[in-house]
Design a protein around this motif. Structure first.
Motif, PDB file in Angstrom:
ATOM      1  N   UNK A 208       0.837  -1.205   0.000  1.00 43.23           N
ATOM      2  CA  UNK A 208       0.000   0.000   0.000  1.00 43.23           C
ATOM      3  C   UNK A 208       0.873   1.256   0.000  1.00 43.23           C
ATOM      4  N   UNK A 209       1.943   1.231   0.769  1.00 43.86           N
ATOM      5  CA  UNK A 209       2.853   2.392   0.789  1.00 43.86           C
ATOM      6  C   UNK A 209       3.447   2.593  -0.612  1.00 43.86           C
ATOM      7  N   UNK A 210       3.852   1.481  -1.241  1.00 45.09           N
ATOM      8  CA  UNK A 210       4.462   1.565  -2.578  1.00 45.09           C
ATOM      9  C   UNK A 210       3.464   2.019  -3.642  1.00 45.09           C
ATOM     10  N   UNK A 211       2.167   1.925  -3.317  1.00 47.91           N
ATOM     11  CA  UNK A 211       1.139   2.318  -4.291  1.00 47.91           C
ATOM     12  C   UNK A 211       0.931   3.829  -4.342  1.00 47.91           C
ATOM     13  N   UNK A 212       1.506   4.555  -3.394  1.00 49.92           N
ATOM     14  CA  UNK A 212       1.381   6.016  -3.442  1.00 49.92           C
ATOM     15  C   UNK A 212       2.349   6.522  -4.517  1.00 49.92           C
ATOM     16  N   UNK A 213       1.838   7.226  -5.537  1.00 54.48           N
ATOM     17  CA  UNK A 213       2.690   7.622  -6.666  1.00 54.48           C
ATOM     18  C   UNK A 213       3.967   8.331  -6.208  1.00 54.48           C
ATOM     19  N   UNK A 214       5.072   7.884  -6.772  1.00 49.23           N
ATOM     20  CA  UNK A 214       6.366   8.492  -6.457  1.00 49.23           C
ATOM     21  C   UNK A 214       7.179   7.693  -5.457  1.00 49.23           C
ATOM     22  N   UNK A 215       6.513   6.956  -4.600  1.00 48.36           N
ATOM     23  CA  UNK A 215       7.264   6.254  -3.546  1.00 48.36           C
ATOM     24  C   UNK A 215       8.034   5.069  -4.117  1.00 48.36           C
ATOM     25  N   UNK A 216       7.384   4.255  -4.957  1.00 51.52           N
ATOM     26  CA  UNK A 216       8.085   3.071  -5.480  1.00 51.52           C
ATOM     27  C   UNK A 216       9.364   3.462  -6.231  1.00 51.52           C
ATOM     28  N   UNK A 217       9.262   4.453  -7.086  1.00 53.37           N
ATOM     29  CA  UNK A 217      10.436   4.850  -7.872  1.00 53.37           C
ATOM     30  C   UNK A 217      11.543   5.388  -6.971  1.00 53.37           C
ATOM     31  N   UNK A 218      11.158   6.139  -5.948  1.00 48.85           N
ATOM     32  CA  UNK A 218      12.162   6.688  -5.024  1.00 48.85           C
ATOM     33  C   UNK A 218      12.855   5.557  -4.266  1.00 48.85           C
ATOM     34  N   UNK A 219      12.080   4.557  -3.863  1.00 49.31           N
ATOM     35  CA  UNK A 219      12.641   3.418  -3.123  1.00 49.31           C
ATOM     36  C   UNK A 219      13.575   2.621  -4.036  1.00 49.31           C
ATOM     37  N   UNK A 220      13.118   2.393  -5.263  1.00 48.54           N
ATOM     38  CA  UNK A 220      13.886   1.559  -6.195  1.00 48.54           C
ATOM     39  C   UNK A 220      15.264   2.135  -6.481  1.00 48.54           C
ATOM     40  N   UNK A 221      15.400   3.441  -6.322  1.00 42.80           N
ATOM     41  CA  UNK A 221      16.688   4.087  -6.615  1.00 42.80           C
ATOM     42  C   UNK A 221      17.714   3.888  -5.498  1.00 42.80           C
ATOM     43  N   UNK A 222      17.276   3.317  -4.350  1.00 39.40           N
ATOM     44  CA  UNK A 222      18.163   3.186  -3.188  1.00 39.40           C
ATOM     45  C   UNK A 222      18.616   1.745  -2.968  1.00 39.40           C
ATOM     46  N   UNK A 223      19.550   1.580  -2.023  1.00 38.76           N
ATOM     47  CA  UNK A 223      19.912   0.241  -1.579  1.00 38.76           C
ATOM     48  C   UNK A 223      18.861  -0.204  -0.563  1.00 38.76           C
ATOM     49  N   UNK A 224      18.156  -1.283  -0.910  1.00 35.52           N
ATOM     50  CA  UNK A 224      17.035  -1.737  -0.076  1.00 35.52           C
ATOM     51  C   UNK A 224      17.275  -3.174   0.364  1.00 35.52           C
ATOM     52  N   UNK A 225      17.113  -3.414   1.659  1.00 33.50           N
ATOM     53  CA  UNK A 225      17.136  -4.789   2.172  1.00 33.50           C
ATOM     54  C   UNK A 225      15.808  -5.060   2.859  1.00 33.50           C
ATOM     55  N   UNK A 226      15.209  -6.199   2.511  1.00 30.73           N
ATOM     56  CA  UNK A 226      13.940  -6.592   3.112  1.00 30.73           C
ATOM     57  C   UNK A 226      14.110  -7.814   4.004  1.00 30.73           C
ATOM     58  N   UNK A 227      13.218  -7.933   4.976  1.00 27.13           N
ATOM     59  CA  UNK A 227      13.188  -9.087   5.869  1.00 27.13           C
ATOM     60  C   UNK A 227      11.917  -9.876   5.562  1.00 27.13           C
ATOM     61  N   UNK A 228      12.069 -11.163   5.309  1.00 22.11           N
ATOM     62  CA  UNK A 228      10.899 -11.951   4.928  1.00 22.11           C
ATOM     63  C   UNK A 228       9.892 -12.053   6.065  1.00 22.11           C
ATOM     64  N   UNK A 229       8.619 -11.773   5.770  1.00 22.12           N
ATOM     65  CA  UNK A 229       7.576 -11.948   6.778  1.00 22.12           C
ATOM     66  C   UNK A 229       7.053 -13.387   6.790  1.00 22.12           C
ATOM     67  N   UNK A 230       7.588 -14.198   5.907  1.00 22.73           N
ATOM     68  CA  UNK A 230       7.145 -15.598   5.800  1.00 22.73           C
ATOM     69  C   UNK A 230       8.295 -16.490   6.252  1.00 22.73           C
ATOM     70  N   UNK A 231       7.996 -17.400   7.146  1.00 22.36           N
ATOM     71  CA  UNK A 231       8.996 -18.356   7.630  1.00 22.36           C
ATOM     72  C   UNK A 231       8.473 -19.765   7.379  1.00 22.36           C
ATOM     73  N   UNK A 232       9.212 -20.535   6.594  1.00 22.20           N
ATOM     74  CA  UNK A 232       8.807 -21.915   6.356  1.00 22.20           C
ATOM     75  C   UNK A 232       7.382 -22.039   5.825  1.00 22.20           C
ATOM     76  N   UNK A 233       7.004 -21.134   4.940  1.00 23.73           N
ATOM     77  CA  UNK A 233       5.682 -21.212   4.322  1.00 23.73           C
ATOM     78  C   UNK A 233       4.549 -20.711   5.203  1.00 23.73           C
ATOM     79  N   UNK A 234       4.907 -20.094   6.335  1.00 30.68           N
ATOM     80  CA  UNK A 234       3.850 -19.609   7.239  1.00 30.68           C
ATOM     81  C   UNK A 234       4.026 -18.122   7.527  1.00 30.68           C
ATOM     82  N   UNK A 235       2.906 -17.389   7.648  1.00 29.42           N
ATOM     83  CA  UNK A 235       3.012 -15.960   7.945  1.00 29.42           C
ATOM     84  C   UNK A 235       3.322 -15.657   9.410  1.00 29.42           C
TER      85      UNK A 235
END
Ligand code: GDP
Ligand code: CA
Length: 320
Positions: A208-235
């Motif tokens: 939803x945050x990425x759906x606000x126009x301008x945010x996705x492109x700004x994020x994509x231009x940076x070094x981004x690390x994500x943490x998986x919210x899914x562990x072993x196939x479970x939320x």
């Protein structure tokens, strides 16, 4: 060091508690999801912003992960005596005070970002908390029955009242396409040394945050690390699998990483159980690291946050 984090509620708030300890000298800016916001009894409720604010400010009900500690329910009981609806959304007395003040300030013409700043003056969360947008965005869920009839409910009604048991045909962020990032949001992304995605819901929090126009492109231009919210196939906690199903993404660490994709994230932390994701061709172009990702307690969560920061620094150096 300036770190900017896109945040949902409970998963993000826990992670941020660890991040504050992993990077005590960092300037942390949190861009909060407001798609879960809802007006109840005439009051504007911002569940994700409040979960972050209460958690980092020491006011959270720690067992639940949301709502206030030492809560009482006198107002709720009085509303029940009137048969007032909705009756499925829990609001305690202490929490009501937050929503009353927020609604008063919004009605006086202040934007949500300014109102959030006022509320944070009390809680001192130790991060700068910005709503993704001052414009109202509401996540709605389209349900379709066997006869193909479509009904639309607010995300909270689907999640809280229906426990996400009815499959979502579609999840839409109503108002997002017309929304403008709140003041400071694009600067906090552009000026960040590192961007992190905590283990938040990829659809109704980060998505939803990425759906606000301008945010996705700004994020994509940076070094981004994500943490998986899914562990072993479970939320892990909650029903994020129901949201992933609605967008056709499998409930696996690899599928969520691939959903973000190498165009958006540079690094992806998965649990040790999911270490095979490192060799998954769907994650080509993303640096995958495996470590324990269950946010059991503060030390475990701090270790996860430290791993995210370390990987982001390593990748940022490689790109420089
Ligand atoms: P919400 O807005 O309150 O649903 O919170 P978020 O969107 O920030 O995060 C919710 C997600 O956090 C859940 O869907 C889980 O997938 C994830 N989550 C919860 N606990 C843990 C945990 O201990 N470890 C990891 N890796 N993910 C978790
Ligand atoms: Ca949420």
């Amino acid at each position: 060091m300036r770190i900017t984090v896109l945040a949902g509620g409970v998963g993000a708030a826990r992670f941020l508690g660890g991040l504050k300890r992993a990077a005590p000298d960092a300037e942390i800016t949190v861009i909060g999801n407001t798609g879960d916001d809802i007006t109840l009894f005439g009051l504007r409720v911002c569940p994700d912003l409040d979960t972050v604010m209460y958690t980092l400010g020491g006011g959270i009900n720690t067992e639940q992960g949301w709502g206030r500690a030492d809560e009482s329910f006198t107002i709720r009981a009085e509303l029940d005596a009137y048969d007032a609806s909705p009756d499925w959304f829990t609001l305690g007395d202490r929490d009501f005070a937050t929503h009353i003040l927020r609604s008063q300030l919004l009605a006086s013409g202040q934007p949500l970002s300014a109102v959030t700043e006022v509320l944070c003056r009390r809680w001192q969360p130790g991060v700068r908390l910005l709503p993704m947008s001052d414009d109202p965005v509401e996540t709605h869920v389209v349900l379709s029955d066997e006869a193909g009839r479509r009904t639309v409910v607010h995300f909270q009604e689907w999640w809280v009242r229906m426990r996400a048991e009815t499959p979502a045909a579609e999840i839409t962020a109503v108002g997002a396409a017309q929304a403008v990032p709140a003041p400071g949001v694009l600067d906090a992304i552009g000026g960040a040394d590192l961007l992190l995605f905590p283990p938040s819901n990829p659809v109704v929090s980060i998505g939803t945050i990425l759906a606000v126009p301008g945010i996705r492109a700004a994020v994509a231009a940076k070094t981004v690390v994500g943490v998986s919210p899914i562990i072993g196939g479970s939320p892990v906690r909650g029903m994020a699998d129901a949201c992933l199903a609605a967008i056709g993404v499998a409930t696996s660490a690899a599928a969520v990483g691939a959903h973000y994709g190498p165009g958006l994230i540079n690094g992806w932390l998965v649990d040790e159980q999911d270490k095979a994701a490192a060799d998954d061709p769907a994650l080509a172009g993303i640096e995958v690291r495996a470590l324990p990702l269950y946010m059991r307690d503060l030390p475990a969560t701090t270790a996860i946050a430290r791993a995210a920061v370390d990987l982001a620094l390593e990748l940022a150096r490689g790109q420089a």
